[in-house]
Design a protein around this motif. Sequence first.
Motif, PDB file in Angstrom:
ATOM      1  N   ARG A 104     -41.339 -19.332 129.789  1.00  0.00           N
ATOM      2  CA  ARG A 104     -40.315 -18.744 128.928  1.00  0.00           C
ATOM      3  C   ARG A 104     -39.743 -17.480 129.560  1.00  0.00           C
ATOM      4  N   ARG A 105     -40.220 -17.135 130.742  1.00  0.00           N
ATOM      5  CA  ARG A 105     -39.735 -15.912 131.390  1.00  0.00           C
ATOM      6  C   ARG A 105     -38.637 -16.254 132.380  1.00  0.00           C
ATOM      7  N   THR A 120     -51.311 -21.329 126.593  1.00  0.00           N
ATOM      8  CA  THR A 120     -50.602 -20.123 126.202  1.00  0.00           C
ATOM      9  C   THR A 120     -49.978 -19.441 127.414  1.00  0.00           C
ATOM     10  N   VAL A 177     -50.776  -6.942 126.586  1.00  0.00           N
ATOM     11  CA  VAL A 177     -51.203  -8.289 126.195  1.00  0.00           C
ATOM     12  C   VAL A 177     -52.700  -8.520 126.465  1.00  0.00           C
ATOM     13  N   LEU A 187     -47.028 -21.362 128.619  1.00  0.00           N
ATOM     14  CA  LEU A 187     -45.885 -21.145 127.730  1.00  0.00           C
ATOM     15  C   LEU A 187     -45.218 -19.803 128.035  1.00  0.00           C
ATOM     16  N   LYS A 188     -46.069 -18.780 128.180  1.00  0.00           N
ATOM     17  CA  LYS A 188     -45.539 -17.432 128.454  1.00  0.00           C
ATOM     18  C   LYS A 188     -44.774 -17.429 129.770  1.00  0.00           C
ATOM     19  N   TRP A 222     -47.205  -4.348 128.491  1.00  0.00           N
ATOM     20  CA  TRP A 222     -47.034  -4.789 127.094  1.00  0.00           C
ATOM     21  C   TRP A 222     -48.352  -4.775 126.339  1.00  0.00           C
ATOM     22  N   LEU A 269     -55.991 -21.124 126.047  1.00  0.00           N
ATOM     23  CA  LEU A 269     -55.468 -19.954 126.755  1.00  0.00           C
ATOM     24  C   LEU A 269     -54.563 -20.372 127.910  1.00  0.00           C
TER      25      LEU A 269
END
Lengths: 306, 295
Positions: free
Chosen positions: B15-16, B8, B111, B11-12, B109, B5
């Motif tokens: 990438r923003r 993850t 999530v 990564l999230k 979103w 997690l």
Amino acid sequence: MKQDVAIRVDDLTHYYNPVRALDAVSIQVDKGQVFGFLGPNGAGKSTAISIMLGLQYPTSGRVEILGERVSPLHNQVLCRVGSMFGSPGFIPHLSGKENLQILARISGATESHVRSVLEQVGLLGAAKKKVASYSLGMKQRLALAAALVHHPDVLILDEPTNGFDPVYIREFRELVRSLAKSGVTVFLSSHLLYEVEQVCDRVALLHHGQVLAQGAVSQLLGGQPVTRVRVCPMDAAAETLRNCPGVQHVQVGGDYLEVGGIPGQDIVACLAHNGIFPSEVVRHRNHLEETFMALVQDSQAKDTSL
Amino acid sequence: MFWNLWLTEELKLYRRPLVWICFLLLTGILFSDVLGQYLAADHTQSGSSTSIMIDGQAPERPAPSASQHTPQRSTWPTAFVHSLELLRQYSWLIVIVIVGGTTAQEYLWRVPHFLLSRGVPRLTYLGSRFAAFLLPVLGTVLLPLLSSAFLSAFCTQALLGVLDIHSVNFTQLVVSVLATGYSLLPYTSLALLLAIVGRSFILPIGGGIAFVVIENLAYESGISLARYLPYTLGAGVARLYERIPATALPDSSAAQRVVPLEVLGIGPSLFGVLIWSGLLLGLAVIIFLKKDLPE
């Protein structure tokens, strides 16, 4: 016996103060079954699913999936559940494949399975596109892929065909059937009664937070189909048919007679023998929609009388 | 699951564009400050070099002393101290925007709904999310500082004619960078808490700014309780910056500055930051565990 139950919902009640969204809902879904959870918009389906997925605390009642209790603080069993619920929570600036890889990483699924589910839902070609560029239908397919990516034992699907085109709806039905054959339990919530009727073994009908009825689809549809006969004079024909051997019931419904117990050719023969010739004979089977409407009317009549 | 997690979440985050824009913004602030000081110094030196010719010969120009080159702020080692102080003053806002903004947007979103409905325990989700913010929080200090270090190295060479690497105590510099990042943790917890409560951008960003404004008002008013607030505790932690120059510099403005309130020492300040971060994070966890996440 308990081992055969995939989902058990006991006396689930939920209030959005002061509105009662769920009223002592009890449901049991056996393993490998395709269970339809039906009701119009606002019936309480999404609230029930939200509680089943550990996103909300119920006011009272209990949910068990695969024998384990589910609540917002006890949701570990949900790693064996695939779900499509509401608008899918994808990260829009990542690609469809990356979104699935995130889920796969969390649930221990392999890269090859990510590829195979993308292929299964027909998104392999668009796997590297950002989710933000996906259409509603593509997002729904990706949500289905996300529900399947970790080989779940139970699938909980809320209005899964929203945004699907008719061709894919047909493919989706096939997919649900094949999953059920392979032992996956499918809990399918929808307001599209016809859709549910096509694939489900058992259904529960929900209205104003209450389960009006639940059981096998064939049982709820009233068993044997009937034959509708358009004929003139109607009263004489009805009387004749009531005296025919094998006829179980004759009912006048609008401009036709509804006859149960014997096939259409016997009805025609019986009437013709008595000099009556029908203009139309149609085999008719009740649909869930009619059953549902009848149950809703009953429930409203009871409410009024109280 | 926690590490998966965490990966993850990282990564999230990276990438923003928002995160990189925030880093760039802070870098821009440091760059413009160092550059401004350099240009001012360069101008002063050029001005002072205009000399009267005596007997056809220019008088010998004395080498600039440490105290004479006005803008120590653009040269090593003081540039580091000043840059860290600037970062301490502005990074809290960037942290609130990154933590509050991304958390609130992920709520929109859905999530969290997505992950929790797949069996991710709430505590693991929130814990991994908080842990994932630690690197970007450190990044808000480290990346702008590294960038401005290159610029101030150039300025030092240009203004002093020599770049003395030994003028910087790099161990203390690393400690100060880590401590500055650490002093931002209460704002990380605060933004997370407000995003969970409000589920929108408005509460974490508006609430975070309001919190710091109140802290500053309390400090400026000399209210003794203000020394225990995160911003003032950060100022206590910032005392570490004094150790960055390898040799003590004659300074400076700090001695002459009138402070409304004496800040706590480094140790108590570090402890205070820990308490604030823990309290706010604990509150965020309790609310998140009790919260319904309907459709």
